[in-house]
Design an enzyme around this catalytic site. Structure first.
Site, PDB file in Angstrom:
ATOM      1  N   LYS A  13       0.927  -0.882  -0.164  1.00 40.63           N
ATOM      2  CA  LYS A  13      -0.488   0.250   0.014  1.00 40.63           C
ATOM      3  C   LYS A  13       0.871   0.838  -0.297  1.00 40.63           C
ATOM      4  O   LYS A  13       0.871   2.236  -0.979  1.00 40.63           O
ATOM      5  CB  LYS A  13      -0.681  -0.123   1.246  1.00 40.63           C
ATOM      6  N   ARG A  85     -10.462   0.452   7.875  1.00 40.51           N
ATOM      7  CA  ARG A  85      -9.767  -0.761   8.464  1.00 40.51           C
ATOM      8  C   ARG A  85     -11.233  -2.209   9.667  1.00 40.51           C
ATOM      9  O   ARG A  85     -10.938  -3.248   9.270  1.00 40.51           O
ATOM     10  CB  ARG A  85      -8.873  -0.993   9.032  1.00 40.51           C
ATOM     11  N   ARG A 124      11.963  -5.307   5.480  1.00 42.41           N
ATOM     12  CA  ARG A 124      11.117  -3.729   5.324  1.00 42.41           C
ATOM     13  C   ARG A 124      12.769  -2.914   5.754  1.00 42.41           C
ATOM     14  O   ARG A 124      12.930  -3.068   7.070  1.00 42.41           O
ATOM     15  CB  ARG A 124       9.812  -3.439   5.681  1.00 42.41           C
ATOM     16  N   ARG A 156      10.583  -1.121  11.443  1.00 45.41           N
ATOM     17  CA  ARG A 156       9.859  -0.520  12.085  1.00 45.41           C
ATOM     18  C   ARG A 156       9.826  -1.967  13.256  1.00 45.41           C
ATOM     19  O   ARG A 156      10.221  -3.227  12.818  1.00 45.41           O
ATOM     20  CB  ARG A 156       8.804  -1.189  11.106  1.00 45.41           C
ATOM     21  N   ARG A 167      -1.282  -9.622  12.506  1.00 45.51           N
ATOM     22  CA  ARG A 167      -1.778  -8.512  11.815  1.00 45.51           C
ATOM     23  C   ARG A 167      -1.778  -9.129  10.393  1.00 45.51           C
ATOM     24  O   ARG A 167      -3.361  -8.605  10.137  1.00 45.51           O
ATOM     25  CB  ARG A 167      -0.315  -7.654  11.641  1.00 45.51           C
TER      26      ARG A 167
HETATM   27  P1  AP5 Z   1       4.785  -1.638   1.453  1.00 48.67           P
HETATM   28  O1  AP5 Z   1       4.355  -0.602   0.870  1.00 48.67           O
HETATM   29  O2  AP5 Z   1       5.789  -1.174   2.358  1.00 48.67           O
HETATM   30  O3  AP5 Z   1       3.335  -2.076   2.707  1.00 48.67           O
HETATM   31  P2  AP5 Z   1       2.038  -1.931   3.187  1.00 48.67           P
HETATM   32  O4  AP5 Z   1       0.836  -2.319   2.338  1.00 48.67           O
HETATM   33  O5  AP5 Z   1       2.295  -0.378   2.886  1.00 48.67           O
HETATM   34  O6  AP5 Z   1       2.463  -2.126   4.471  1.00 48.67           O
HETATM   35  P3  AP5 Z   1       2.019  -2.044   6.156  1.00 48.67           P
HETATM   36  O7  AP5 Z   1       3.040  -3.543   6.933  1.00 48.67           O
HETATM   37  O8  AP5 Z   1       2.832  -1.203   5.881  1.00 48.67           O
HETATM   38  O9  AP5 Z   1       0.427  -2.377   6.115  1.00 48.67           O
HETATM   39  P4  AP5 Z   1       0.145  -2.472   8.129  1.00 48.67           P
HETATM   40  O10 AP5 Z   1      -1.203  -2.160   7.761  1.00 48.67           O
HETATM   41  O11 AP5 Z   1       0.226  -3.826   8.328  1.00 48.67           O
HETATM   42  O12 AP5 Z   1       0.186  -1.216   8.159  1.00 48.67           O
HETATM   43  P5  AP5 Z   1       0.049   0.291   8.652  1.00 48.67           P
HETATM   44  O13 AP5 Z   1       1.393   1.116   9.111  1.00 48.67           O
HETATM   45  O14 AP5 Z   1      -1.144   0.466   7.767  1.00 48.67           O
HETATM   46  O15 AP5 Z   1       6.026  -3.045   1.571  1.00 48.67           O
HETATM   47  C1  AP5 Z   1       6.266  -3.703   2.509  1.00 48.67           C
HETATM   48  C2  AP5 Z   1       7.507  -4.118   1.913  1.00 48.67           C
HETATM   49  O16 AP5 Z   1       7.612  -4.795   0.636  1.00 48.67           O
HETATM   50  C3  AP5 Z   1       8.506  -2.826   1.481  1.00 48.67           C
HETATM   51  O17 AP5 Z   1       9.899  -3.850   1.592  1.00 48.67           O
HETATM   52  C4  AP5 Z   1       8.587  -2.758  -0.143  1.00 48.67           C
HETATM   53  O18 AP5 Z   1       9.655  -2.764  -0.501  1.00 48.67           O
HETATM   54  C5  AP5 Z   1       8.343  -4.636  -0.507  1.00 48.67           C
HETATM   55  N1  AP5 Z   1       7.352  -3.792  -1.596  1.00 48.67           N
HETATM   56  C6  AP5 Z   1       6.130  -3.527  -1.784  1.00 48.67           C
HETATM   57  N2  AP5 Z   1       5.174  -4.038  -2.804  1.00 48.67           N
HETATM   58  C7  AP5 Z   1       6.921  -4.868  -3.130  1.00 48.67           C
HETATM   59  C8  AP5 Z   1       6.526  -6.350  -4.336  1.00 48.67           C
HETATM   60  N3  AP5 Z   1       5.279  -5.811  -5.604  1.00 48.67           N
HETATM   61  N4  AP5 Z   1       7.208  -6.881  -4.885  1.00 48.67           N
HETATM   62  C9  AP5 Z   1       8.517  -6.878  -3.962  1.00 48.67           C
HETATM   63  N5  AP5 Z   1       8.304  -6.506  -3.077  1.00 48.67           N
HETATM   64  C10 AP5 Z   1       7.204  -5.398  -2.623  1.00 48.67           C
HETATM   65  O19 AP5 Z   1      -0.823  -0.127  10.026  1.00 48.67           O
HETATM   66  C11 AP5 Z   1       0.407  -0.316  11.789  1.00 48.67           C
HETATM   67  C12 AP5 Z   1      -0.811  -0.468  12.846  1.00 48.67           C
HETATM   68  O20 AP5 Z   1      -1.509   0.674  13.044  1.00 48.67           O
HETATM   69  C13 AP5 Z   1      -1.687  -1.389  12.488  1.00 48.67           C
HETATM   70  O21 AP5 Z   1      -1.212  -2.558  12.680  1.00 48.67           O
HETATM   71  C14 AP5 Z   1      -2.733  -0.797  13.933  1.00 48.67           C
HETATM   72  O22 AP5 Z   1      -2.853  -1.178  14.474  1.00 48.67           O
HETATM   73  C15 AP5 Z   1      -2.634   0.516  13.000  1.00 48.67           C
HETATM   74  N6  AP5 Z   1      -3.782   1.405  12.045  1.00 48.67           N
HETATM   75  C16 AP5 Z   1      -2.884   1.404  11.337  1.00 48.67           C
HETATM   76  N7  AP5 Z   1      -4.240   1.926  10.260  1.00 48.67           N
HETATM   77  C17 AP5 Z   1      -5.197   1.457  11.180  1.00 48.67           C
HETATM   78  C18 AP5 Z   1      -6.875   2.141  11.342  1.00 48.67           C
HETATM   79  N8  AP5 Z   1      -7.216   2.146  10.574  1.00 48.67           N
HETATM   80  N9  AP5 Z   1      -7.498   1.465  11.992  1.00 48.67           N
HETATM   81  C19 AP5 Z   1      -6.734   0.684  13.784  1.00 48.67           C
HETATM   82  N10 AP5 Z   1      -5.476   0.191  13.118  1.00 48.67           N
HETATM   83  C20 AP5 Z   1      -4.539   1.423  12.378  1.00 48.67           C
HETATM   84 MG    MG Z   2       2.359   0.862   4.830  1.00 53.77          MG
END
Ligand code: AP5
Ligand code: MG
Ligand code: ZN
Length: 214
Positions: A13, A85, A124, A156, A167
């Site tokens: 994402k 979410r 990552r 992270r 997760r």
């Molecule tokens: P990346 O682009 O970083 O993936 P991402 O989908 O953004 O993954 P996140 O881990 O950030 O998602 P998340 O939903 O768990 O975390 P968030 O921060 O939102 O890519 C990942 C890796 O893969 C990178 O190394 C990249 O280089 C590589 N990559 C990407 N595309 C690729 C491809 N095509 N091929 C190969 N490699 C690739 O949330 C964190 C925490 O915050 C949650 O657990 C929750 O506790 C809280 N939170 C956040 N939002 C909410 C909400 N709305 N409600 C409640 N709690 C929330």
């Molecule tokens: Mg992210």
């Protein structure tokens, strides 16, 4: 354009949102990034959020909704990454947008098999400017340094296999129902995220160009 990127943890994402932001000049809003910033600053929402984030669980809706309401109120268009979410968050987002006479253009679901998600997450490397890298799949030009801003990259706290399993489980329980919700509204598009970053982006760009023309 107003869009949501809906996908499990580690699916790409943030990576895709940064590319869309650069090409289409649309603000990228990541609730995960905003929450991590709040945790770092030690604000009240940050203190509430930390214990949930560490366990790979969702932060309570009210904490996230207050943050998002503030972020989108002055924006004409945006990319939402990691929000909504839960069904509750999706319904509240509808209400906020209705009040502001705005509508969502599309919801893009990025599909990636579970076993890939863990590999992507544990390798990552993140930067505070929003760029994300991967030790193998997308390494920076100079080791440990962000290509875009020159800052030092970091790992992270929730990027370990154990938290990732939690997760992914949370995503399946709480977030997957949103796919049906947006499908029923007729705005859901699905992209295969199990291919390289450029190819995934190419598919997304095609969807967005079509919307822009309408
Ligand atoms: P990346 O682009 O970083 O993936 P991402 O989908 O953004 O993954 P996140 O881990 O950030 O998602 P998340 O939903 O768990 O975390 P968030 O921060 O939102 O890519 C990942 C890796 O893969 C990178 O190394 C990249 O280089 C590589 N990559 C990407 N595309 C690729 C491809 N095509 N091929 C190969 N490699 C690739 O949330 C964190 C925490 O915050 C949650 O657990 C929750 O506790 C809280 N939170 C956040 N939002 C909410 C909400 N709305 N409600 C409640 N709690 C929330
Ligand atoms: Mg992210
Ligand atoms: Zn950077």
């Amino acid at each position: 354009m107003r869009l949501i990127l809906l996908a499990p943890p580690g699916a790409g994402k943030g990576t895709q949102a940064e590319l869309i932001e650069q090409k289409f000049r649309i603000a990228h809003i990541s609730t995960g990034d905003l929450l991590r910033e709040a945790v770092k600053k030690g604000t009240v929402p940050g203190l509430k959020a930390k214990k949930y984030m560490d366990k790979g669980e969702l932060v309570p809706d009210e904490v996230v909704i207050d943050i998002i309401r503030d972020e989108i109120k002055d924006l004409y268009d945006f990319i939402l990454d990691g929000f909504p979410r839960t069904l509750e968050q999706a319904k509240i987002l509808d209400k906020i947008l209705e009040e502001e006479e705005k509508r969502l253009d599309t919801v893009i679901e990025i599909q990636v098999p579970d076993e890939r998600l863990v590999k992507r997450s544990v390798g990552r490397l993140s930067c505070k400017c929003g760029e994300v890298y991967h030790e193998i799949y997308n390494p920076p030009a100079a080791e440990g340094i962000c290509d875009r801003c020159g800052e030092k990259l970091y790992k992270r706290e929730d990027d370990n296999a154990e938290t990732m399993y939690s997760r992914i489980k949370t995503y399946k329980m709480k977030t997957l129902p949103l796919i049906k919700y947006y499908f029923t509204k007729g705005i859901l598009k699905t992209v295969n995220g199990d291919q390289d970053i450029e190819r995934v982006y190419w598919k997304i760009e095609k969807i967005l160009n079509r919307i822009k023309k309408d």
